[in-house]
Write an enzyme that holds these catalytic residues in place. Sequence first.
Site, mmCIF file in Angstrom:
data_model
loop_
_atom_site.group_PDB
_atom_site.id
_atom_site.type_symbol
_atom_site.label_atom_id
_atom_site.label_comp_id
_atom_site.label_asym_id
_atom_site.label_seq_id
_atom_site.Cartn_x
_atom_site.Cartn_y
_atom_site.Cartn_z
ATOM 1 N N HIS A 354 21.079 -18.457 -15.731
ATOM 2 C CA HIS A 354 20.471 -19.606 -16.983
ATOM 3 C C HIS A 354 19.914 -18.177 -18.031
ATOM 4 O O HIS A 354 20.176 -19.198 -19.050
ATOM 5 C CB HIS A 354 19.568 -20.236 -16.550
ATOM 6 C CG HIS A 354 20.730 -21.237 -15.407
ATOM 7 N ND1 HIS A 354 20.378 -21.585 -13.927
ATOM 8 C CD2 HIS A 354 21.941 -22.244 -16.016
ATOM 9 C CE1 HIS A 354 20.911 -22.469 -13.489
ATOM 10 N NE2 HIS A 354 21.619 -23.133 -14.930
ATOM 11 N N CYS A 667 32.465 -27.392 -16.939
ATOM 12 C CA CYS A 667 31.671 -27.576 -17.481
ATOM 13 C C CYS A 667 31.308 -25.791 -17.367
ATOM 14 O O CYS A 667 30.193 -25.042 -17.481
ATOM 15 C CB CYS A 667 30.580 -28.244 -17.441
ATOM 16 S SG CYS A 667 29.537 -28.222 -16.191
#
Length: 744
Positions: A354, A667
């Site tokens: 992330h 996504c």
Amino acid sequence: MLNTLRDITQAVAAAHTLELALELLVAQTKAAMDTQCCSIYILEQQELILSATDGLEKSAVGRVKMPLSEGLVGLVAEREEAINLADARKHPRFKLFPEVAEEEYRAFLAAPIIYQKQVLGVIVVQQASARQFNEGEEAFLMTLAAQLAMAISGLKRRADVQGLEQQILFNGTCASTGIAIAHALVLGGEIPLEQPELRAADTVAELLRLRTAIGRSRDALSALAQKFDGEQDEELSSIFSALLSLLDEASLGGEYAREVSLGWRAESAVSRVSLRCIAQFSAMEDAYLKERASDIRELGQRVLRQLIEPGRVTLEPDKPVILVVREADTGLLAEFPRQKLAGLVTELGGVNSHAAILARALDVPAMIGVDQVTQAGLDQKLVVLNASRGQLLVSPTPSVVDEYRNLISAQRALQRRYASELNEPALTLDGHRVHLFLNAGLLSGVASEIADGADGIGLYRTEIPFMLQQRFPSESEQIKVYRQVLQAAANKPVVMRTLDVGGDKPLPYFPIKEENPFLGWRGVRLSLDHPELFLVQLRAMLQAAADGEQLKILLPMVSHLDEIDQALAYLEQAFNELRTDFNAQLKRPPIGVMLEVPALLYQLQEVAARVDFVSVGSNDLTQYLLAVDRNNPRVSSLFDSYHPGVLRALHAAARDCQSHGLAVSVCGELAGEPMGALLLVAMGYRELSMSQGSLAKVNYLLRRVECHELEQLLELVLQMSSGYEVRELVREYLSSRELSSILD
Ligand code: PEP
Ligand code: MG
């Protein structure tokens, strides 16, 4: 044996210079193996240089250099395996180097020191009597060489940077493309105990700084002591408790303060006290007391770190910097002032961690997996980060800096070209409309993330508003944030994903300790185990959307149909509660699930019966299909969304969703990569969600290709046997359309 190995590796790892480390290594290995001679040769530009010895002629150190093709030491490096000879002289590769005076030695055992497939050097033990070293001795030397390789490689890098006469290069993996030129700011690197001796202008203020730093160190140490206590690791817990008591007023804590009262700056005071005490303890006869010197060092470094790098939130360098850290957590990046962040270099983390995704969202060039870079002494040095190529140049020459400046301007010009079409729709030359959405949520400021030209927000990750708090945000706090997001999207659809913490996104106030966090308590699993938190989030989303049509709710990490059923029941409960409590006029939003756990690929018919849409999370889908931790740099070369197996799964998912009438989008990061976007469109996906930095580029690209050509390309791609071949094929296609500059 184990203790001896540990003592040697610890001594070497604690040494501050390569020279000292190697000297310790040869002396301690010679003693441990009870031999007459131990030497180490370091490989530099295809030559093995005698770098430390206990038993050969000392004056030959640094002077004797042998090419790989010569002598037995060269043979060990060349073959990358140990050699054990009773009488070295009888071996055809034996060569006498008169300067080292090794005539008396016959028995010879040598092992290569290899780190990450690279030979760093060779360690050799010798003895006068002609006898074979036994198997145990051979295994010991090999284990030692393997254990020390990492420390030696780090110290070697550091020596290279410090003795820098010309620019040097570090390699890593690109996590976010781009080039940056700035000074390095190393956080979490080693803090030298030797600090300059500086006088303080204001003793009272300085005492306050010291007390704050001691307080923070105290908090950190007691947290560690408690943690290990909780895990029943008494040994570690008592180490931290002992360090904690050394911080007391009656101990080193008081000593540091006294030195500040004498007019020294806090850093100088800690340094002076630590160095003085270390010298005293090291001179003691008693082995136990001698060891306490390392406690004093550790404590000094802890307090110095709090003085020099006080809390990351307050960190605000004067000029943009290239941040060099061991591991970038999302919190650090979200808090770091964007205008001061020119680039990011990390030792750990994967391309789809992330932190890497966030770097792309911020459009900050980033490179990961740069081994031991925080220990290399780069702080304050001018560096060029060419993240696109996975290169970090330290102390570049002025002409190199000029070249990179030109490259940066050329790149900016290209970006302006892509951006100039952002308001035009992503329509292929043969008339297929692709909807491009924005992935948002990883940045703390919302409005800045809403790009002109996006068809809406395809993924709003709700984690960051949770991560930046000291506790779970309340319902009204969440409503406020979600309202801002919906407003910023100006009537366009917004897919809000419920909390997906766990994995590499920890909440500071809700620690989860797991052996395999990516296979653990993540996403909807955690939400369903905590309905009180989940319901608050659902209620907040529903209220923020009120009677609008914009909101869609997305559930992360679904692996069982039952989880969908439970989540739908909670949604119904939240919906009914709001209607009764506030007599609110609410609309039921469409609900979807992330397609990121492979099992769900085979249950799309059942999924379609339950929800309105799915969104393919190619990051996790790749991680779970290939069994490659998306965060682990050791295996990052195996994390490949272009692996033909992954592409086939994505292709099948597109077809199955179509046949079950299930709306689908993508996504994951693949959707924002030029090659990935082309392949996904060829598979039939018409909704792609990506970070802001990718939108303009993907839009520009799709407007210049024909869908039917992409379908032909896909047919070939699906027959390839590796991700590499796939990329080569797509690259060729882009070149044939004169579009390869889009690949950076
Ligand atoms: C994914 O897994 O592809 C995804 C979009 O979700 P995240 O990266 O937040 O896990
Ligand atoms: Mg995911």
